[in-house]
Design an enzyme around this catalytic site. Structure first.
Site, mmCIF file in Angstrom:
data_model
loop_
_atom_site.group_PDB
_atom_site.id
_atom_site.type_symbol
_atom_site.label_atom_id
_atom_site.label_comp_id
_atom_site.label_asym_id
_atom_site.label_seq_id
_atom_site.Cartn_x
_atom_site.Cartn_y
_atom_site.Cartn_z
ATOM 1 N N ARG A 61 0.822 -1.201 0.000
ATOM 2 C CA ARG A 61 0.000 0.000 0.000
ATOM 3 C C ARG A 61 0.855 1.249 0.000
ATOM 4 O O ARG A 61 0.314 2.356 -0.011
ATOM 5 C CB ARG A 61 -0.823 -0.017 1.277
ATOM 6 C CG ARG A 61 -2.299 -0.061 1.056
ATOM 7 C CD ARG A 61 -2.901 0.059 2.430
ATOM 8 N NE ARG A 61 -4.305 0.241 2.394
ATOM 9 C CZ ARG A 61 -5.191 -0.736 2.346
ATOM 10 N NH1 ARG A 61 -4.798 -1.982 2.260
ATOM 11 N NH2 ARG A 61 -6.458 -0.454 2.367
ATOM 12 N N ARG A 114 -18.449 -2.059 8.994
ATOM 13 C CA ARG A 114 -17.103 -1.886 9.544
ATOM 14 C C ARG A 114 -16.953 -0.503 10.168
ATOM 15 O O ARG A 114 -17.490 0.468 9.656
ATOM 16 C CB ARG A 114 -16.066 -2.072 8.433
ATOM 17 C CG ARG A 114 -15.477 -3.464 8.412
ATOM 18 C CD ARG A 114 -14.696 -3.746 7.165
ATOM 19 N NE ARG A 114 -13.708 -2.726 6.816
ATOM 20 C CZ ARG A 114 -12.934 -2.799 5.739
ATOM 21 N NH1 ARG A 114 -13.039 -3.838 4.924
ATOM 22 N NH2 ARG A 114 -12.072 -1.855 5.461
HETATM 23 P P1 AP5 Z 1 -8.515 -3.062 3.916
HETATM 24 O O1 AP5 Z 1 -9.287 -4.046 4.655
HETATM 25 O O2 AP5 Z 1 -7.540 -3.499 2.898
HETATM 26 O O3 AP5 Z 1 -9.527 -1.987 3.315
HETATM 27 P P2 AP5 Z 1 -9.505 -1.115 1.976
HETATM 28 O O4 AP5 Z 1 -8.353 -1.086 1.076
HETATM 29 O O5 AP5 Z 1 -9.929 0.203 2.474
HETATM 30 O O6 AP5 Z 1 -10.449 -1.857 1.082
HETATM 31 P P3 AP5 Z 1 -11.797 -2.480 1.446
HETATM 32 O O7 AP5 Z 1 -11.632 -3.804 2.077
HETATM 33 O O8 AP5 Z 1 -12.605 -1.446 2.164
HETATM 34 O O9 AP5 Z 1 -12.413 -2.607 -0.015
HETATM 35 P P4 AP5 Z 1 -12.190 -3.704 -1.137
HETATM 36 O O10 AP5 Z 1 -11.455 -3.096 -2.289
HETATM 37 O O11 AP5 Z 1 -11.654 -4.979 -0.574
HETATM 38 O O12 AP5 Z 1 -13.681 -3.866 -1.588
HETATM 39 P P5 AP5 Z 1 -14.772 -5.011 -1.309
HETATM 40 O O13 AP5 Z 1 -14.450 -6.191 -2.165
HETATM 41 O O14 AP5 Z 1 -14.988 -5.221 0.131
HETATM 42 O O15 AP5 Z 1 -7.739 -2.129 4.967
HETATM 43 C C1 AP5 Z 1 -8.390 -1.551 6.070
HETATM 44 C C2 AP5 Z 1 -7.404 -0.740 6.872
HETATM 45 O O16 AP5 Z 1 -6.344 -1.603 7.371
HETATM 46 C C3 AP5 Z 1 -6.654 0.352 6.097
HETATM 47 O O17 AP5 Z 1 -7.401 1.555 6.037
HETATM 48 C C4 AP5 Z 1 -5.365 0.472 6.925
HETATM 49 O O18 AP5 Z 1 -5.586 1.228 8.089
HETATM 50 C C5 AP5 Z 1 -5.093 -0.966 7.341
HETATM 51 N N1 AP5 Z 1 -4.203 -1.676 6.394
HETATM 52 C C6 AP5 Z 1 -4.512 -2.787 5.656
HETATM 53 N N2 AP5 Z 1 -3.464 -3.156 4.892
HETATM 54 C C7 AP5 Z 1 -2.471 -2.257 5.137
HETATM 55 C C8 AP5 Z 1 -1.135 -2.087 4.637
HETATM 56 N N3 AP5 Z 1 -0.623 -2.909 3.712
HETATM 57 N N4 AP5 Z 1 -0.407 -1.053 5.121
HETATM 58 C C9 AP5 Z 1 -0.901 -0.223 6.055
HETATM 59 N N5 AP5 Z 1 -2.144 -0.312 6.552
HETATM 60 C C10 AP5 Z 1 -2.937 -1.322 6.104
HETATM 61 O O19 AP5 Z 1 -16.037 -4.288 -1.958
HETATM 62 C C11 AP5 Z 1 -16.596 -3.119 -1.381
HETATM 63 C C12 AP5 Z 1 -18.133 -3.210 -1.415
HETATM 64 O O20 AP5 Z 1 -18.581 -3.129 -2.748
HETATM 65 C C13 AP5 Z 1 -18.687 -4.528 -0.856
HETATM 66 O O21 AP5 Z 1 -19.889 -4.289 -0.197
HETATM 67 C C14 AP5 Z 1 -18.906 -5.370 -2.111
HETATM 68 O O22 AP5 Z 1 -19.903 -6.319 -1.897
HETATM 69 C C15 AP5 Z 1 -19.303 -4.321 -3.122
HETATM 70 N N6 AP5 Z 1 -18.848 -4.637 -4.478
HETATM 71 C C16 AP5 Z 1 -17.694 -5.265 -4.860
HETATM 72 N N7 AP5 Z 1 -17.606 -5.359 -6.201
HETATM 73 C C17 AP5 Z 1 -18.727 -4.759 -6.694
HETATM 74 C C18 AP5 Z 1 -19.194 -4.487 -8.008
HETATM 75 N N8 AP5 Z 1 -18.506 -4.860 -9.107
HETATM 76 N N9 AP5 Z 1 -20.377 -3.821 -8.127
HETATM 77 C C19 AP5 Z 1 -21.075 -3.432 -7.044
HETATM 78 N N10 AP5 Z 1 -20.668 -3.640 -5.762
HETATM 79 C C20 AP5 Z 1 -19.515 -4.286 -5.595
HETATM 80 MG MG MG Z 2 -11.069 -5.597 1.383
#
Ligand code: AP5
Ligand code: MG
Ligand code: ZN
Length: 213
Positions: free
Chosen positions: A88, A160
Site C-alpha cells: 500500500r 465496519r
Molecule cells: P482493507 O481491509 O484493505 O480496506 P480497503 O483497502 O480500504 O479496502 P476495502 O476492504 O474497504 O475494499 P475492497 O477493495 O476490498 O472492496 P470489497 O471487495 O470489500 O484495509 C483496512 C485498513 O487496514 C486500512 O485503512 C489500513 O488502516 C489498514 N491496512 C490494511 N493493509 C495495510 C497495509 N498494507 N499497510 C498499512 N495499513 C494497512 O467491496 C466493497 C463493497 O462493494 C462490498 O460491499 C462489495 O460487496 C461491493 N462490491 C464489490 N464489487 C462490486 C461491483 N462490481 N459492483 C457493485 N458492488 C460491488
Molecule cells: Mg477488502
C-alpha cells in the site's frame, strides 16, 4: 501464480481476490483481514492497528511488513498467492520485491481495479462484513441470504468501523497520496493490468481471468 490487487478502498479488491483464490487454488491474503482478526481477538497488534484504522490512516510499515512476510513464507504460499491490500506504499512494495528477489522470484501481475471516488462512497455505506471469516456482502448488490447473518459461517454481519462516510473520505485521501503511486511503480515493471471495477462483479472477474488464463 503471484498476484497483487490494487485499487481504492471499496473498489472490490477483496471480492475479486476471493474469487481468484478459489479459481486458481491459491491463498487469499488480506492485511486488512489479518488486522481485523487481531482486533477481534484483542491482541497487542490489533490494539495498535485499530488506532490507525479507525481514523482511515495506514498502519505503520514496521507493523505491516513483518506480518506479510511471515504469512507468505508459510507452506501454503509455495504455489503462489493473491495479495489484497498489500503493498500500500512504495516502501512496502520495495520490501516485497527484495524478499522475492532473494528467492529468485517475482510478482506475475498487479491488477488495478479501477473505480472512481464517487462510486466508492456509495458502495461503502451498503457493505456488510463478517468479522469472523472475512466474507463481505452489499445490502443491494450482494445481499446475504438472511439479513445480518453470514452465509459462510452463520455469524453476525456488521458495518465496519472504518466504513462511516467521514472515515471513507480519509481513506480515499490516504489512497491517493500513498497507494496510487504504486500504479506507476508496477506499470514501469510491465506487470500492471487495469480492469474496470464499476461493472457487475462477474464481469470484473471475467476481465481478470482473461488476463490470468
Ligand atoms: P482493507 O481491509 O484493505 O480496506 P480497503 O483497502 O480500504 O479496502 P476495502 O476492504 O474497504 O475494499 P475492497 O477493495 O476490498 O472492496 P470489497 O471487495 O470489500 O484495509 C483496512 C485498513 O487496514 C486500512 O485503512 C489500513 O488502516 C489498514 N491496512 C490494511 N493493509 C495495510 C497495509 N498494507 N499497510 C498499512 N495499513 C494497512 O467491496 C466493497 C463493497 O462493494 C462490498 O460491499 C462489495 O460487496 C461491493 N462490491 C464489490 N464489487 C462490486 C461491483 N462490481 N459492483 C457493485 N458492488 C460491488
Ligand atoms: Mg477488502
Ligand atoms: Zn462469516
Amino acid at each position: 501464480m503471484k498476484i497483487i490487487m490494487l485499487g481504492a478502498p471499496g473498489a472490490g479488491k477483496g471480492t475479486q481476490a476471493k474469487m481468484i483464490a478459489e479459481k486458481y487454488s491459491v491463498p487469499h491474503i488480506s492485511t486488512g483481514d489479518i488486522f481485523r482478526a487481531n482486533i477481534k481477538n484483542g491482541t497487542q497488534l490489533g490494539m495498535e492497528a485499530k488506532k490507525y484504522m479507525d481514523q482511515g490512516l495506514l498502519v505503520p510499515d514496521e507493523l505491516t511488513v513483518k506480518i506479510l512476510l511471515d504469512r507468505v513464507a508459510k507452506e501454503d504460499c509455495a504455489g503462489g498467492y493473491v495479495l489484497d491490500g498489500f503493498p500500500r506504499t512504495i516502501p512496502q512494495a520495495q520490501v516485497l520485491d527484495n524478499a522475492l528477489k532473494e528467492l529468485d522470484d517475482q510478482i506475475d501481475f498487479a491488477i488495478n481495479v479501477d473505480v472512481p471516488d464517487e462510486n466508492i462512497v456509495r458502495r461503502m455505506g451498503g457493505r456488510r462484513a463478517c468479522l469472523s471469516c472475512g466474507a463481505t456482502y452489499h445490502i443491494e448488490h450482494i445481499p446475504s441470504k438472511k439479513e445480518g447473518v453470514c452465509d459462510a459461517c452463520g455469524k453476525e454481519l456488521v458495518l465496519r468501523d472504518d466504513d462511516k462516510p467521514e472515515t471513507v473520505k480519509n481513506r480515499l485521501d490516504v489512497y491517493h497520496q500513498q497507494t496510487q503511486p504504486l500504479i506507476d511503480f508496477y506499470e514501469k515493471k510491465g506487470i500492471l493490468r487495469t480492469v474496470d471495477g464499476t461493472v457487475d462483479m462477474k464481469d470484473v472477474f471475467a476481465a481478470i481471468t482473461a488476463i490470468l488464463d
